[in-house]
Motif scaffolding. Structure first.
Motif, mmCIF file in Angstrom:
data_model
loop_
_atom_site.group_PDB
_atom_site.id
_atom_site.type_symbol
_atom_site.label_atom_id
_atom_site.label_comp_id
_atom_site.label_asym_id
_atom_site.label_seq_id
_atom_site.Cartn_x
_atom_site.Cartn_y
_atom_site.Cartn_z
ATOM 1 N N THR A 148 0.857 -1.560 -0.050
ATOM 2 C CA THR A 148 0.149 0.026 -0.046
ATOM 3 C C THR A 148 0.857 1.425 -0.096
ATOM 4 O OG1 THR A 148 -2.043 -1.174 1.245
ATOM 5 C CG2 THR A 148 -1.699 1.313 1.310
ATOM 6 N N LEU A 149 1.758 1.103 0.717
ATOM 7 C CA LEU A 149 3.019 2.179 0.779
ATOM 8 C C LEU A 149 4.281 1.680 0.205
ATOM 9 C CD1 LEU A 149 2.234 3.747 4.290
ATOM 10 C CD2 LEU A 149 1.719 4.833 2.145
ATOM 11 N N LEU A 150 4.948 0.444 0.764
ATOM 12 C CA LEU A 150 5.941 -0.103 0.382
ATOM 13 C C LEU A 150 5.607 -0.923 -0.865
ATOM 14 C CD1 LEU A 150 7.692 -0.746 3.523
ATOM 15 C CD2 LEU A 150 7.682 1.307 2.331
ATOM 16 N N THR A 151 6.523 -1.163 -1.882
ATOM 17 C CA THR A 151 6.056 -2.254 -2.931
ATOM 18 C C THR A 151 6.311 -3.640 -2.306
ATOM 19 O OG1 THR A 151 8.189 -1.828 -3.897
ATOM 20 C CG2 THR A 151 6.430 -0.796 -4.847
ATOM 21 N N ALA A 197 1.086 5.920 -5.606
ATOM 22 C CA ALA A 197 -0.259 6.738 -5.178
ATOM 23 C C ALA A 197 -0.522 6.528 -3.595
ATOM 24 C CB ALA A 197 -1.137 5.906 -5.989
ATOM 25 N N GLY A 198 -0.017 5.517 -2.914
ATOM 26 C CA GLY A 198 -0.143 5.567 -1.584
ATOM 27 C C GLY A 198 0.686 6.705 -0.802
ATOM 28 N N VAL A 212 -10.351 3.453 -6.535
ATOM 29 C CA VAL A 212 -8.942 2.364 -6.619
ATOM 30 C C VAL A 212 -7.947 3.279 -7.264
ATOM 31 C CG1 VAL A 212 -8.408 0.387 -7.757
ATOM 32 C CG2 VAL A 212 -10.874 0.823 -7.134
ATOM 33 N N LEU A 213 -6.838 3.125 -6.695
ATOM 34 C CA LEU A 213 -5.601 3.629 -7.040
ATOM 35 C C LEU A 213 -4.400 2.767 -7.447
ATOM 36 C CD1 LEU A 213 -5.036 6.458 -4.012
ATOM 37 C CD2 LEU A 213 -6.225 6.648 -6.344
ATOM 38 N N SER A 214 -3.582 3.059 -8.349
ATOM 39 C CA SER A 214 -2.583 2.349 -8.889
ATOM 40 C C SER A 214 -1.725 1.757 -7.936
ATOM 41 C CB SER A 214 -1.867 2.772 -10.092
ATOM 42 O OG SER A 214 -0.930 2.087 -10.351
ATOM 43 N N GLN A 215 -1.175 0.475 -8.186
ATOM 44 C CA GLN A 215 -0.323 -0.079 -7.117
ATOM 45 C C GLN A 215 1.264 0.207 -7.677
ATOM 46 O OE1 GLN A 215 -0.440 -4.382 -6.249
ATOM 47 N NE2 GLN A 215 -0.617 -3.951 -3.867
#
Length: 225
Positions: A11-14, A93-94, A214-217
């Motif tokens: 969500t914040l870290l890949t 995005a996060g 919905v946001l991109s990851q």
């Protein structure tokens, strides 16, 4: 005042901070990668056998039994300093959403099944105000016992979010929540403004039904420390 609650991994870290840090910690202890692969495979096997995620979380942290807590915390700082310098380390995005909430004066809270040695450096770097996470007991000798006080997984996330909103004196209907995995559904349902990160089928189905954003990851970097 409002609050924004963010899951962390993907969500914040890949990356997945629990496993990323475990690899780093074992390498620091002299592992050539063999022990990490064995430990990671054991955790995956527990999940594949259908063990509840809360119990898998407990089993994961039992691996730190006997480790000096101060050394693990120091390793967490070193791990994150290296991690954040990697290309694509952050979900763009996060992180941008978190920065927008900070700029708006909202209280930013991280909610994760990971543990403080891995999460505290993330919170400090991103400017989070609070961290709600899995905690591992530390004995009188300053070493981890390997016993988890409470795994911050699934329903525990929603309960912690509601409790924190009440402590802050904010209406949960005015709060925001961000998550990427089906296990974050309780967290997202708990707040008035849920946002899905990525393409998890359970979450995107709820997003379509209820009109959630919905946001991109997709990942990006934040530069070197």
């Amino acid at each position: 005042m409002r609050a924004a609650f963010f899951d962390v991994d993907e969500t914040l870290l890949t990356g997945k901070s629990m496993f990323e840090f475990l690899r780093f910690w074992l390498a620091r202890c002299g592992d050539d990668g063999t022990a990490y692969e064995r430990e990671a495979a054991a955790v995956r096997e527990l999940s594949a056998r259908g063990m509840p995620r809360e119990d898998v979380n407990r089993a994961f942290y039992s691996r730190f039994a006997g480790a000096d807590a101060a050394e693990v915390r120091a390793a967490g700082r070193d791990w994150y300093a290296r991690y954040r310098a990697r290309p694509g380390a952050f979900v763009t995005a996060g992180v941008e959403a978190l920065a927008a909430h900070r700029a708006a004066g909202d209280v930013v809270v991280l909610v994760s099944g990971s543990f403080p040695p891995a999460l505290d450096p993330v919170a400090g770097d991103l400017g989070a105000d609070r961290v709600l996470c899995t905690t591992v007991d530390v004995g009188a000798d300053g070493r981890f016992t390997g016993t988890v006080t409470e795994p911050m997984i699934g329903a525990a996330k929603a309960e912690a979010v509601a409790k924190t909103a009440a402590e802050l004196g904010v209406s949960i209907a005015d709060c925001w929540g961000y998550g990427d995995h089906a296990s974050d559904l309780g967290l997202l349902r708990a707040v008035g403004h849920p946002v899905v990160i990525g393409e998890d089928p359970v979450l995107t189905a709820h997003a379509r039904e209820h009109g959630w954003p919905v946001l991109s990851q997709a990942g990006g970097g934040r530069g070197r420390p």
